[in-house]
Design a protein around this motif. Structure first.
Motif, PDB file in Angstrom:
ATOM      1  N   ASP A 157       5.398   7.564  11.220  1.00 11.27           N
ATOM      2  CA  ASP A 157       4.769   6.240  11.172  1.00 11.27           C
ATOM      3  C   ASP A 157       3.910   5.983  12.408  1.00 11.27           C
ATOM      4  OD1 ASP A 157       5.846   5.660   8.769  1.00 11.27           O
ATOM      5  OD2 ASP A 157       7.315   4.212   9.480  1.00 11.27           O
ATOM      6  N   ASP A 158       4.452   6.327  13.588  1.00  9.12           N
ATOM      7  CA  ASP A 158       3.702   6.087  14.834  1.00  9.12           C
ATOM      8  C   ASP A 158       2.389   6.869  14.845  1.00  9.12           C
ATOM      9  OD1 ASP A 158       5.702   4.450  15.703  1.00  9.12           O
ATOM     10  OD2 ASP A 158       6.679   5.953  16.977  1.00  9.12           O
ATOM     11  N   VAL A 159       2.477   8.154  14.472  1.00 11.59           N
ATOM     12  CA  VAL A 159       1.276   9.004  14.491  1.00 11.59           C
ATOM     13  C   VAL A 159       0.269   8.523  13.453  1.00 11.59           C
ATOM     14  CG1 VAL A 159       0.404  11.357  14.118  1.00 11.59           C
ATOM     15  CG2 VAL A 159       2.531  11.005  15.381  1.00 11.59           C
ATOM     16  N   LEU A 160       0.767   8.155  12.275  1.00 16.77           N
ATOM     17  CA  LEU A 160      -0.135   7.699  11.208  1.00 16.77           C
ATOM     18  C   LEU A 160      -0.858   6.418  11.619  1.00 16.77           C
ATOM     19  CD1 LEU A 160      -1.230   8.176   8.403  1.00 16.77           C
ATOM     20  CD2 LEU A 160       0.721   6.958   7.459  1.00 16.77           C
ATOM     21  N   ARG A 161      -0.124   5.491  12.225  1.00 21.81           N
ATOM     22  CA  ARG A 161      -0.765   4.241  12.697  1.00 21.81           C
ATOM     23  C   ARG A 161      -1.857   4.554  13.719  1.00 21.81           C
ATOM     24  NH1 ARG A 161       4.155   1.396  11.785  1.00 21.81           N
ATOM     25  NH2 ARG A 161       5.096   2.360  13.600  1.00 21.81           N
ATOM     26  N   ALA A 162      -1.549   5.484  14.642  1.00 23.51           N
ATOM     27  CA  ALA A 162      -2.546   5.849  15.673  1.00 23.51           C
ATOM     28  C   ALA A 162      -3.762   6.503  15.020  1.00 23.51           C
ATOM     29  CB  ALA A 162      -1.902   6.788  16.697  1.00 23.51           C
ATOM     30  N   GLU A 163      -3.526   7.343  14.023  1.00 22.06           N
ATOM     31  CA  GLU A 163      -4.639   8.008  13.326  1.00 22.06           C
ATOM     32  C   GLU A 163      -5.529   6.993  12.625  1.00 22.06           C
ATOM     33  OE1 GLU A 163      -3.119  12.482  12.182  1.00 22.06           O
ATOM     34  OE2 GLU A 163      -2.994  10.911  10.693  1.00 22.06           O
TER      35      GLU A 163
ATOM     36  N   MET B  14       0.836  -1.208   0.000  1.00 28.23           N
ATOM     37  CA  MET B  14       0.000   0.000   0.000  1.00 28.23           C
ATOM     38  C   MET B  14       0.866   1.251   0.000  1.00 28.23           C
ATOM     39  SD  MET B  14      -1.520  -0.363   3.799  1.00 28.23           S
ATOM     40  CE  MET B  14      -0.811   0.525   5.167  1.00 28.23           C
ATOM     41  N   TRP B  15       0.197   2.379  -0.257  1.00 26.43           N
ATOM     42  CA  TRP B  15       0.909   3.646  -0.239  1.00 26.43           C
ATOM     43  C   TRP B  15       0.025   4.694   0.414  1.00 26.43           C
ATOM     44  CZ3 TRP B  15       5.588   5.295  -0.344  1.00 26.43           C
ATOM     45  CH2 TRP B  15       5.840   6.649  -0.532  1.00 26.43           C
ATOM     46  N   ILE B  16       0.616   5.434   1.350  1.00 28.59           N
ATOM     47  CA  ILE B  16      -0.118   6.512   2.014  1.00 28.59           C
ATOM     48  C   ILE B  16       0.730   7.769   1.891  1.00 28.59           C
ATOM     49  CG2 ILE B  16      -1.102   7.349   4.177  1.00 28.59           C
ATOM     50  CD1 ILE B  16      -1.494   4.471   5.050  1.00 28.59           C
ATOM     51  N   SER B  17       0.170   8.803   1.296  1.00 28.03           N
ATOM     52  CA  SER B  17       0.917  10.045   1.119  1.00 28.03           C
ATOM     53  C   SER B  17       1.187  10.700   2.470  1.00 28.03           C
ATOM     54  CB  SER B  17       0.107  11.010   0.239  1.00 28.03           C
ATOM     55  OG  SER B  17       0.648  12.304   0.335  1.00 28.03           O
ATOM     56  N   GLY B  18       2.396  11.237   2.620  1.00 32.07           N
ATOM     57  CA  GLY B  18       2.737  11.949   3.849  1.00 32.07           C
ATOM     58  C   GLY B  18       1.995  13.261   3.990  1.00 32.07           C
ATOM     59  N   LEU B  19       1.381  13.715   2.907  1.00 39.26           N
ATOM     60  CA  LEU B  19       0.727  15.024   2.943  1.00 39.26           C
ATOM     61  C   LEU B  19      -0.789  14.930   3.097  1.00 39.26           C
ATOM     62  CD1 LEU B  19       2.865  16.857   0.239  1.00 39.26           C
ATOM     63  CD2 LEU B  19       3.067  16.952   2.730  1.00 39.26           C
ATOM     64  N   ARG B  20      -1.302  13.721   3.347  1.00 37.40           N
ATOM     65  CA  ARG B  20      -2.752  13.634   3.574  1.00 37.40           C
ATOM     66  C   ARG B  20      -3.092  14.342   4.888  1.00 37.40           C
ATOM     67  NH1 ARG B  20      -4.789   8.367   3.036  1.00 37.40           N
ATOM     68  NH2 ARG B  20      -6.346   8.580   4.618  1.00 37.40           N
ATOM     69  N   PRO B  21      -4.293  14.953   4.968  1.00 34.85           N
ATOM     70  CA  PRO B  21      -4.639  15.729   6.162  1.00 34.85           C
ATOM     71  C   PRO B  21      -4.546  14.885   7.436  1.00 34.85           C
ATOM     72  CG  PRO B  21      -6.257  16.101   4.425  1.00 34.85           C
ATOM     73  CD  PRO B  21      -5.365  14.985   3.962  1.00 34.85           C
TER      74      PRO B  21
ATOM     75  N   ARG C 139      -2.573  14.712  11.748  1.00 36.33           N
ATOM     76  CA  ARG C 139      -1.419  15.100  12.566  1.00 36.33           C
ATOM     77  C   ARG C 139      -0.112  14.571  12.000  1.00 36.33           C
ATOM     78  NH1 ARG C 139      -0.394  13.680  17.664  1.00 36.33           N
ATOM     79  NH2 ARG C 139      -1.642  11.798  17.525  1.00 36.33           N
ATOM     80  N   ALA C 140      -0.170  13.407  11.320  1.00 38.46           N
ATOM     81  CA  ALA C 140       1.057  12.820  10.779  1.00 38.46           C
ATOM     82  C   ALA C 140       1.704  13.752   9.750  1.00 38.46           C
ATOM     83  CB  ALA C 140       0.751  11.464  10.139  1.00 38.46           C
ATOM     84  N   ARG C 141       0.877  14.557   9.091  1.00 41.97           N
ATOM     85  CA  ARG C 141       1.405  15.455   8.067  1.00 41.97           C
ATOM     86  C   ARG C 141       2.439  16.418   8.649  1.00 41.97           C
ATOM     87  NH1 ARG C 141      -2.567  18.869   4.230  1.00 41.97           N
ATOM     88  NH2 ARG C 141      -3.415  19.528   6.220  1.00 41.97           N
ATOM     89  N   ARG C 142       2.248  16.777   9.935  1.00 49.83           N
ATOM     90  CA  ARG C 142       3.211  17.708  10.565  1.00 49.83           C
ATOM     91  C   ARG C 142       4.628  17.134  10.539  1.00 49.83           C
ATOM     92  NH1 ARG C 142       0.015  18.825  16.100  1.00 49.83           N
ATOM     93  NH2 ARG C 142      -1.995  19.303  15.182  1.00 49.83           N
ATOM     94  N   SER C 143       4.740  15.837  10.813  1.00 48.02           N
ATOM     95  CA  SER C 143       6.075  15.221  10.806  1.00 48.02           C
ATOM     96  C   SER C 143       6.655  15.203   9.402  1.00 48.02           C
ATOM     97  CB  SER C 143       6.010  13.785  11.343  1.00 48.02           C
ATOM     98  OG  SER C 143       5.578  13.781  12.676  1.00 48.02           O
ATOM     99  N   ALA C 144       5.797  14.937   8.401  1.00 43.86           N
ATOM    100  CA  ALA C 144       6.274  14.914   7.009  1.00 43.86           C
ATOM    101  C   ALA C 144       6.751  16.306   6.595  1.00 43.86           C
ATOM    102  CB  ALA C 144       5.166  14.428   6.085  1.00 43.86           C
ATOM    103  N   ILE C 145       5.971  17.331   6.984  1.00 41.83           N
ATOM    104  CA  ILE C 145       6.360  18.710   6.648  1.00 41.83           C
ATOM    105  C   ILE C 145       7.643  19.073   7.406  1.00 41.83           C
ATOM    106  CG2 ILE C 145       5.688  21.140   6.907  1.00 41.83           C
ATOM    107  CD1 ILE C 145       2.799  20.232   6.297  1.00 41.83           C
ATOM    108  N   ALA C 146       7.744  18.633   8.654  1.00 42.58           N
ATOM    109  CA  ALA C 146       8.940  18.932   9.462  1.00 42.58           C
ATOM    110  C   ALA C 146      10.196  18.353   8.799  1.00 42.58           C
ATOM    111  CB  ALA C 146       8.781  18.374  10.875  1.00 42.58           C
ATOM    112  N   ILE C 147      10.089  17.159   8.200  1.00 44.53           N
ATOM    113  CA  ILE C 147      11.239  16.575   7.501  1.00 44.53           C
ATOM    114  C   ILE C 147      11.645  17.471   6.328  1.00 44.53           C
ATOM    115  CG2 ILE C 147      12.003  14.635   6.053  1.00 44.53           C
ATOM    116  CD1 ILE C 147      10.288  12.790   7.791  1.00 44.53           C
ATOM    117  N   GLY C 148      10.650  17.952   5.586  1.00 46.27           N
ATOM    118  CA  GLY C 148      10.931  18.824   4.448  1.00 46.27           C
ATOM    119  C   GLY C 148      11.575  20.134   4.875  1.00 46.27           C
TER     120      GLY C 148
ATOM    121  N   GLY D 108      10.799  10.596  10.780  1.00 47.10           N
ATOM    122  CA  GLY D 108      10.173   9.565   9.953  1.00 47.10           C
ATOM    123  C   GLY D 108       9.509   8.499  10.807  1.00 47.10           C
ATOM    124  N   ARG D 109      10.201   8.085  11.863  1.00 48.52           N
ATOM    125  CA  ARG D 109       9.613   7.068  12.745  1.00 48.52           C
ATOM    126  C   ARG D 109       8.423   7.648  13.503  1.00 48.52           C
ATOM    127  NH1 ARG D 109      15.394   4.141  14.114  1.00 48.52           N
ATOM    128  NH2 ARG D 109      15.420   3.043  12.124  1.00 48.52           N
ATOM    129  N   ARG D 110       8.525   8.935  13.849  1.00 46.98           N
ATOM    130  CA  ARG D 110       7.389   9.582  14.514  1.00 46.98           C
ATOM    131  C   ARG D 110       6.191   9.647  13.559  1.00 46.98           C
ATOM    132  NH1 ARG D 110       5.110  12.022  18.277  1.00 46.98           N
ATOM    133  NH2 ARG D 110       3.886  13.898  18.013  1.00 46.98           N
TER     134      ARG D 110
END
Lengths: 98, 149
Positions: free
Chosen positions: B138-144, B78-85, B87-96, B134-136
């Protein structure tokens, strides 16, 4: 005026296997066919049958990228599918009072 | 008219499917270090290298990202975009943002100080930050996914 509890229920989505497929796809951007088959715990043909129904309703997009090696089938919800699934879940929540 | 209990059963099916998606979201241990290394080599190469080195680093970065995405999709199905609305998006943006800040700082530092080590230090910061964030993510996305958001 509030919407009646059952407004938004969608017969195409409500069948249990299709409901699970839609919920899985709504949580992702794209999923591989085998992931959906494993989720349902049914055969390839049964999974294909339900995907066909969703595809014909305009709710799912099935793509087989061409190229070298083993071809994998990827499935995603269309925007119409995401909208219909969200409305369906909202209706279920209204009915249960959740 | 649908009974409340059958609607509840249907919602349970939805929750189970989302939990199954979260369970499949097992990122290989090497994914974030590899992603960080790709970014780090680009930062270092751009800060201290000549034109040929810059182009080579960019090519390695782009090819490496494409290979990582392909491997991730193949392994998880599967594939899940890091930019989907969410809380996990914050970590993806923070990496950028971290990558951009380290890149700019490394280029400026190499230009002003005329040493290679500030660029190397900033590349290391980008590498470490990518692994942690990145690991954060994943954790947040799983919880979401499990929470149904």
């Amino acid at each position: 005026m509030t919407a009646p509890p059952e407004a938004g229920l969608d017969e195409t989505i409500h069948a249990p296997h299709r409901l699970r497929i839609c919920a899985f796809l709504a949580a992702t951007d794209e999923a591989e066919f085998s992931a959906l088959r494993d989720l349902l715990g049914v055969s390839d043909s049964v999974t294909s049958k339900h995907l066909k129904v969703l595809e014909q309703a305009g709710y799912a997009k099935v793509s087989k990228p061409t190229g070298r090696g083993r071809v994998k089938t990827w499935v995603s919800l269309t925007p119409a599918g995401r909208t219909a699934f969200a409305a369906h879940v909202d209706a279920l929540r209204r009915i249960t009072g959740a | 008219m649908m009974e409340s209990h059958s609607a509840r059963d249907a919602l349970d099916l939805v929750a189970d499917a989302r939990a199954a998606a979260a369970d499949r979201l097992v990122t290989p241990w090497w994914y974030h270090p590899a992603l960080g290394l790709l970014g780090a080599q680009l930062i270092f190469g751009y800060a201290v290298g000549g034109t040929a080195v810059k182009l080579a680093c960019l090519a390695v970065y782009l090819l490496g990202i494409a290979a990582l995405v392909r491997a991730y999709r193949s392994l998880t199905g599967m594939w899940i975009s890091g930019l989907r609305p969410g809380r996990a998006r914050r970590s993806a943006i923070a990496i950028g943002v971290l990558f951009a800040v380290c890149m700019i700082a490394a280029i400026v530092a190499a230009d002003v100080a005329d040493h290679w080590w500030p660029a190397a230090a900033l590349a290391a910061v980008a590498l470490g930050g990518t692994i942690v964030l990145g690991r954060r993510f994943d954790d947040v996305l799983r919880a979401e996914l499990r929470a149904g958001r």
